[in-house]
Design a protein around this motif. Structure first.
Motif, short mmCIF file in Angstrom:
data_model
loop_
_atom_site.label_atom_id
_atom_site.label_comp_id
_atom_site.label_asym_id
_atom_site.label_seq_id
_atom_site.Cartn_x
_atom_site.Cartn_y
_atom_site.Cartn_z
N ASP A 77 -17.64 21.42 -38.56
CA ASP A 77 -18.83 20.57 -38.69
C ASP A 77 -18.68 19.24 -37.96
OD1 ASP A 77 -20.27 22.40 -40.25
OD2 ASP A 77 -19.22 21.76 -42.06
N ARG A 78 -17.59 19.06 -37.25
CA ARG A 78 -17.36 17.81 -36.52
C ARG A 78 -17.89 17.92 -35.09
NH1 ARG A 78 -11.27 15.79 -37.48
NH2 ARG A 78 -12.23 13.84 -36.73
N ILE A 79 -18.62 16.91 -34.67
CA ILE A 79 -19.09 16.87 -33.29
C ILE A 79 -17.94 16.39 -32.41
CG2 ILE A 79 -20.67 15.73 -31.68
CD1 ILE A 79 -22.69 15.56 -34.00
N VAL A 80 -17.54 17.22 -31.45
CA VAL A 80 -16.39 16.88 -30.61
C VAL A 80 -16.80 16.42 -29.22
CG1 VAL A 80 -14.84 18.40 -31.89
CG2 VAL A 80 -16.05 19.29 -29.90
N VAL A 81 -18.02 16.74 -28.79
CA VAL A 81 -18.52 16.32 -27.48
C VAL A 81 -20.02 16.02 -27.61
CG1 VAL A 81 -18.98 16.99 -25.08
CG2 VAL A 81 -16.84 17.68 -26.17
N ARG A 82 -20.44 14.93 -27.00
CA ARG A 82 -21.86 14.65 -26.79
C ARG A 82 -22.07 14.47 -25.29
NH1 ARG A 82 -24.62 13.12 -31.54
NH2 ARG A 82 -23.26 12.47 -33.27
N THR A 83 -23.09 15.12 -24.76
CA THR A 83 -23.35 14.99 -23.33
C THR A 83 -24.79 15.36 -23.05
OG1 THR A 83 -22.52 15.61 -21.13
CG2 THR A 83 -22.64 17.37 -22.76
N THR A 84 -25.19 15.14 -21.83
CA THR A 84 -26.52 15.52 -21.36
C THR A 84 -26.37 16.55 -20.26
OG1 THR A 84 -27.46 13.36 -21.91
CG2 THR A 84 -28.67 14.70 -20.33
N VAL A 85 -27.18 17.58 -20.34
CA VAL A 85 -27.14 18.66 -19.35
C VAL A 85 -28.15 18.34 -18.26
CG1 VAL A 85 -27.50 21.12 -18.96
CG2 VAL A 85 -26.49 20.33 -21.12
N PRO A 86 -27.70 17.94 -17.06
CA PRO A 86 -28.63 17.54 -16.00
C PRO A 86 -29.22 18.72 -15.23
CG PRO A 86 -26.38 17.22 -15.25
CD PRO A 86 -26.29 17.71 -16.68
N PHE A 87 -28.59 19.88 -15.36
CA PHE A 87 -29.11 21.06 -14.65
C PHE A 87 -28.62 22.32 -15.35
CE2 PHE A 87 -25.09 19.99 -12.60
CZ PHE A 87 -24.43 21.20 -12.55
N LEU A 88 -29.36 23.39 -15.16
CA LEU A 88 -28.91 24.72 -15.54
C LEU A 88 -28.48 25.44 -14.27
CD1 LEU A 88 -31.64 25.70 -18.17
CD2 LEU A 88 -29.42 24.60 -18.54
N GLU A 89 -27.82 26.56 -14.42
CA GLU A 89 -27.25 27.22 -13.26
C GLU A 89 -27.42 28.73 -13.35
OE1 GLU A 89 -23.42 25.64 -11.89
OE2 GLU A 89 -22.69 27.69 -11.88
N LEU A 90 -27.80 29.33 -12.25
CA LEU A 90 -27.70 30.77 -12.09
C LEU A 90 -26.36 31.03 -11.40
CD1 LEU A 90 -31.30 31.69 -10.91
CD2 LEU A 90 -30.20 32.56 -12.98
N HIS A 91 -25.52 31.82 -12.04
CA HIS A 91 -24.25 32.09 -11.37
C HIS A 91 -23.99 33.60 -11.31
CE1 HIS A 91 -21.25 31.93 -15.07
NE2 HIS A 91 -21.91 33.06 -15.04
N ALA A 92 -23.12 33.94 -10.38
CA ALA A 92 -22.69 35.33 -10.19
C ALA A 92 -21.22 35.40 -10.57
CB ALA A 92 -22.88 35.77 -8.74
N THR A 93 -20.83 36.49 -11.20
CA THR A 93 -19.43 36.68 -11.55
C THR A 93 -19.11 38.17 -11.56
OG1 THR A 93 -17.72 36.23 -13.22
CG2 THR A 93 -19.92 36.71 -14.04
#
Length: 243
Positions: A206-222
C-alpha cells in the motif's frame, strides 16, 4: 481497479510454484536450464522464450531514472536483497530490463492495425493530456506466478480512468490492471521463503514508491515476453492540459 481480485494469497505452508504461463513465457529467459521450462508449443512460432514473428503492443513506459532515483524503491530493493529468498531472484535481469520498464495496455496488435491504433491513441491523448501515475509496492498475481510486479495507479481525469479510455479507443476491454514486471524468480520458493515474501509484500503493497507523469505512450515490437528485444515502433505524445 482490479488488483485485489488478481492478487495471489498464500495459505500457511504453501509455497511459490511456477504456473504454466511463467514456465512458458518467462522462465526460459530467466533460467533456461530449469526443469520446469516449457520450451515450445505446437502450432506456435515460439521456442525457448522467443517468437519468430514480432509481437506489437501498446505500453506505458516508466522511465528508468525516475524509478531508480526513488528512495522507496531503493529501500525496497535493499529489503529484497536482504531476504532469505534473495538468491532465487534473477537480479541481473532487473538491470537488463530497466531501459524497457512498462505496463501493457493492449497486446497482440496486428501489424496492419498499427497506424490506426496510433491515430486513435493520439486523438485520445489530445483530449486527456499527460497522465500522472503512482506505482505502489510489489504485487504477486494469480497469473505468471514467479514474476513480481509494481502496480500502476493512474490519476483519474474528470472521474475516469485515463488508461481505460485509451484501451477503449483502440477497441480492447478495460483491464483495470496495469503492471510493471520487475523481479523474476529463477527457482521456486519453499514454504519459509514464501512466507517471508508474503510478509514483505504485505508491508509494502500500500506504499507509493514512485510518482511520475507519463508524457507519451508507446507502440513497441518485441520477440520475447520480457521485452528484452523490445524496440520502439511509435511514440505517441500527450499534450499538457490544465486540470
Amino acid at each position: 481497479m482490479a488488483y485485489r481480485s488478481a492478487r495471489k494469497t498464500f495459505q500457511p505452508g504453501e509455497a511459490v510454484v511456477f504456473d504454466d504461463g511463467y514456465r512458458l513465457a518467462h522462465l526460459p529467459l530467466v533460467n533456461a536450464g530449469h526443469p520446469a521450462v516449457i520450451r515450445q508449443v505446437d502450432g506456435r512460432d515460439y521456442r525457448n522464450g522467443t517468437y519468430e514473428k514480432a509481437r506489437f503492443a501498446l505500453v506505458v513506459p516508466i522511465a528508468a531514472e525516475v524509478f531508480l532515483e526513488s528512495s522507496l524503491v531503493q529501500a525496497l530493493e535493499l529489503a529484497m536483497k536482504s531476504s532469505g529468498f534473495a538468491p532465487k531472484i534473477a537480479w541481473e535481469l532487473c538491470e537488463r530490463r530497466r531501459s524497457n520498464l512498462h505496463a501493457t495496455l493492449a497486446s497482440g496488435i496486428a501489424e496492419a492495425d498499427l497506424d490506426r491504433c496510433a491515430a486513435a491513441v493520439q486523438d485520445r491523448l489530445d483530449q486527456i493530456g499527460s497522465i500522472s501515475v503512482c506505482l505502489k509496492g510489489p504485487f504477486l498475481g494469480t497469473r505468471n506466478t514467479g514474476r513480481i510486479y509494481f502496480p500502476v495507479y493512474p490519476q483519474m481525469i474528470r472521474g475516469e480512468d485515463p488508461f481505460a479510455l485509451v484501451q477503449k479507443s483502440v477497441g480492447v476491454s478495460a483491464t483495470k490492471l496495469y503492471l510493471v514486471g520487475y523481479y523474476h524468480m529463477c527457482n521456486e520458493l519453499d514454504a519459509l521463503e514464501t512466507r517471508e515474501l508474503a510478509e514483505l509484500i504485505d508491508q509494502w503493497r500500500d506504499r507509493i514508491v514512485v510518482r511520475t507523469t507519463v508524457p507519451f505512450l508507446e507502440l513497441h515490437a518485441t520477440n520475447d515476453d520480457l521485452a528484452l528485444s523490445a524496440r520502439t515502433h511509435a511514440k505517441i505524445s500527450a499534450k499538457e492540459h490544465q486540470r
